[in-house]
Design a protein around this motif. Sequence first.
Motif, PDB file in Angstrom:
ATOM      1  N   ALA B 158       0.884  -1.163   0.000  1.00  0.00           N
ATOM      2  CA  ALA B 158       0.000   0.000   0.000  1.00  0.00           C
ATOM      3  C   ALA B 158       0.920   1.209   0.000  1.00  0.00           C
ATOM      4  O   ALA B 158       1.372   1.659   1.044  1.00  0.00           O
ATOM      5  CB  ALA B 158      -0.911  -0.010   1.224  1.00  0.00           C
ATOM      6  N   ARG B 159       1.227   1.647  -1.187  1.00  0.00           N
ATOM      7  CA  ARG B 159       2.245   2.686  -1.422  1.00  0.00           C
ATOM      8  C   ARG B 159       3.463   2.403  -0.531  1.00  0.00           C
ATOM      9  O   ARG B 159       3.924   1.262  -0.492  1.00  0.00           O
ATOM     10  CB  ARG B 159       1.669   4.080  -1.200  1.00  0.00           C
ATOM     11  CG  ARG B 159       2.334   5.104  -2.126  1.00  0.00           C
ATOM     12  CD  ARG B 159       1.567   6.403  -2.247  1.00  0.00           C
ATOM     13  NE  ARG B 159       0.247   6.215  -2.870  1.00  0.00           N
ATOM     14  CZ  ARG B 159      -0.654   7.182  -2.963  1.00  0.00           C
ATOM     15  NH1 ARG B 159      -0.401   8.371  -2.490  1.00  0.00           N
ATOM     16  NH2 ARG B 159      -1.806   6.962  -3.540  1.00  0.00           N
ATOM     17  N   GLN B 161       3.379   2.564   2.732  1.00  0.00           N
ATOM     18  CA  GLN B 161       2.810   2.530   4.078  1.00  0.00           C
ATOM     19  C   GLN B 161       2.096   1.211   4.346  1.00  0.00           C
ATOM     20  O   GLN B 161       1.040   1.180   4.970  1.00  0.00           O
ATOM     21  CB  GLN B 161       1.817   3.689   4.241  1.00  0.00           C
ATOM     22  CG  GLN B 161       2.483   5.036   4.220  1.00  0.00           C
ATOM     23  CD  GLN B 161       1.514   6.157   3.894  1.00  0.00           C
ATOM     24  OE1 GLN B 161       1.604   6.799   2.858  1.00  0.00           O
ATOM     25  NE2 GLN B 161       0.570   6.394   4.779  1.00  0.00           N
ATOM     26  N   GLN B 164       1.430   0.294   8.030  1.00  0.00           N
ATOM     27  CA  GLN B 164       0.351   1.086   8.616  1.00  0.00           C
ATOM     28  C   GLN B 164      -1.007   0.487   8.249  1.00  0.00           C
ATOM     29  O   GLN B 164      -1.874   0.285   9.094  1.00  0.00           O
ATOM     30  CB  GLN B 164       0.411   2.535   8.108  1.00  0.00           C
ATOM     31  CG  GLN B 164      -0.721   3.382   8.662  1.00  0.00           C
ATOM     32  CD  GLN B 164      -0.945   4.697   7.902  1.00  0.00           C
ATOM     33  OE1 GLN B 164      -0.705   4.794   6.699  1.00  0.00           O
ATOM     34  NE2 GLN B 164      -1.398   5.698   8.620  1.00  0.00           N
TER      35      GLN B 164
END
Lengths: 261, 644
Positions: B158-159, B161, B164
């Motif tokens: 997720a990009r 990140q 996170q």
Amino acid sequence: MAGSNPNAKPMNLTLNVWRQPNRTAPGKIVEYHVKDISPDMSFLEMLDVLNEDLLHAGQDPVAFDHDCREGICGSCDLFINGRSHGPEKGTTTCQLHMRKFSDGDTITIEPWRASAFPVNKDLSVDRSAFDRIIQAGGYVSVNTGGAPDGNEIPIPKEISDRAFEAATCISCGACVAACKNASAMLFVSAKVSQLALLPQGQPERKTRVENMVAQMDKEGFGACSNIGSCAAECPVGISLENIAILNREFLAAKATSNNLA
Amino acid sequence: MLLDSKIPEGPLAEKWEKHKFNVKLVNPANKRKYDVIVVGTGLAGGAAAASLAELGYNVKAFTYHDSPRRAHSIAAQGGINAAKNYQNDGDSVFRLFYDTIKGGDYRAREANVYRLAQVSVNIIDQCVAQGVPFAREYGGLLANRSFGGAQVSRTFYARGQTGQQLLLGAYSALSRQIAYGKVKMYTRSEMLDVVVVDGQARGIVTRNLITGEIETHAAHAVVLATGGYGNVFYLSTNAKYCNVTAAWRAHKKGAYFANPCFTQIHPTCIPVSGDYQSKLTLMSESLRNDGRVWVPKTVEMAERVRQNQIKPQDIPEDERDYFLERKYPAFGNLVPRDVASRNAKQMCDEGRGVGSTGLAVYLDFSDVIKRTGAEAVSQKYGNLFAMYEKITDENPYERPMRIYPAVHYTMGGLWVDYNLQTTVPGLYATGECNFSDHGANRLGASALMQGLADGYFVIPYTIGDYLAQTPPKPVDTSHPAFAESKAFVQARTERLLSIKGTRTPTQFHKALGHIMWEYCGMARTAEGLKHAKAEIQKLRQEFWQDLKITGTGEELNQALENAGRVADFLELGELMVDDALHRNESCGGHFREEYQTPEGEALRNDDEFAYVAAWEYQGDNQPEKLNKEELTFENVKLTQRSYK
């Protein structure tokens, strides 16, 4: 020397820091001085210097929340010169560097100010209200196991990207601190938008927004008056558009559900 | 004690299925009669607490953070591996297993690693169902990228990140169980001891970080998910609060500590800039997909760039040495972390390092920017580039990044069997806290995989086997062992406060970190390690005579918290040195200069050291006892790792 500014000189600064022994005791601003601060230090490293000085002098160090120091855990939460996370746009306190300040500056450091975020000590506040809002519905009700294959539901890239943007909220509370009403709308809207955009969020779409908004009100956050300082001060750029989505989701849910809560 | 790894019989691919059938089950109506304590709410702990509560157990979850969403899992950038083979590029469960065993330099347990590869595919499905917004292709399907140590594209992200988003997925599942009342959440509570009753883990002692109150909590089983101990080096990419205390207290209560010297030095971190530095920041390994690593070809050119007489972007191509591409043509910039780190150090040792300190190499994106445009690069790495610029005040779109290796992850940890149970019955260790899956070196994008595998898909099965054999009688804290543990914690707190010396916890921590980095870091020697051992013993003695902290134990006192953690690091550090000294070979992240090939690669000694070193605590200031778990490899051939 790390930065591209080899001429940057160490700085001497005056700090006005909020000191408060615990939740119930009164607090006050106390003045401190720090010397030889490198412009390449982060703001928290500057506070580390202050705290080491205080410890050596036999005084209580300043309590503040921090952890990852790379802008993602959402722990750090300082109100610097009247602004959430200080003067630099799109930056958490831990990623704010002293090169944004000048020699001789006076810097005022306070905790978030909101009745829903009581002070624990000095600059540390209690943000558990945010957790309780998520517990009210900020999830998709799936148990571990039995999930369909990850590629079973194609999701258009644009939708997935928008959901991701909303999901990057770090729950620091800067939006609440920046708002004159101490509203939590930006925080709540980020989670509501993420899950309203995604197919996985559809089954609980209505109850989620109703329950999260009800909990937000119960925690004592203020109302939204569409000023937008929350989004302007958000360190990770959560868009104000999310609040529009939240309002629409809330009205749609209220208009069509039987839940009178 | 004989170390029984409890690896199930049968062919590798069938072990886990068979084991799941063979473990005892707790009847659904009885599950609510069992209490389970989970310490730590990162990927492993959050996933375990949520999944155990969903099954019906009563869970008490603990974190020292203000919220269960802040654990350091959140900072993982690059991605999570899974053997989905969505890219049709030849991936399989066996290939992920093979890559992980090889990447770990043949010091991990085959059965555990195979299970990890098997459940990796379920993790992605689970996270997607939770609403984790993974990167997708325009057709709407999940996207993948490549990562170090692999020749297939199996990393979901997720990009920049990913950690996170995965942690927020586990946090959302945990929040749901808190709302249902199946998890009681204790925030700002630090575990300071394990309570063992009649040889079984029966609870923990915690300190409420706001009030200072020392509390006792009872349960039928305790799961530790308390992360790694990289902060023993003071400077690392770990978050500031990361510490060994929970694992160390468990160790002192009978849990063996395995392979403590296996620490990972990550090749792509932002270099140190000054003495005030409080932590190091990682630049995701995914950057090595597109960034090219180089140093100037000559010492003279390196000196010019160090003196700011020439900008790196102005150094002509034929004056640059793309040393990873040169030495490892097959893997190029995507060699495993230990190989990339050691090579960077070697370049700097040769005097060809860059930056004002000479302790950095370049990671250059100019080629990919030329090829695909700055916009496309920003799409992939935008947040990482922004972070780099914030910290260094340099623009990586125009000037190559400076990177240097930094401590990042600890493969060592509490010894656990196939069920993730430590040598203390009823005490489990999951995620980075245990030693089990990464051998002597972890591959990129495998930490998230292991944390979630343990939490979502392993512990929910294996803990049932233990609980089914434990009577479902209510537990409480009335046994004298609880009072004893509590008294121990109180006495230790008072002792730390009463020293009233002259040096702060941070000063001791920095001094320890310096010793560890210098002698037990990227390259180790017998002589250096012996020196380090004496230095650590001396420092530990000074700590207990000269520590200075203020305030009391009955309030929020961050200096006190820190002092307790540093005290434990001062003990762990010595064990790491002992472990590094006894392992007379080089493998993965453990590089003993005496044991290398003529080309300077790690030289394993499989005849003597193909075992897990599990250390047994013998009392304060006593040498620990070494226990060995022999590693047997039936499905892979042990070879000299080659990424050429």
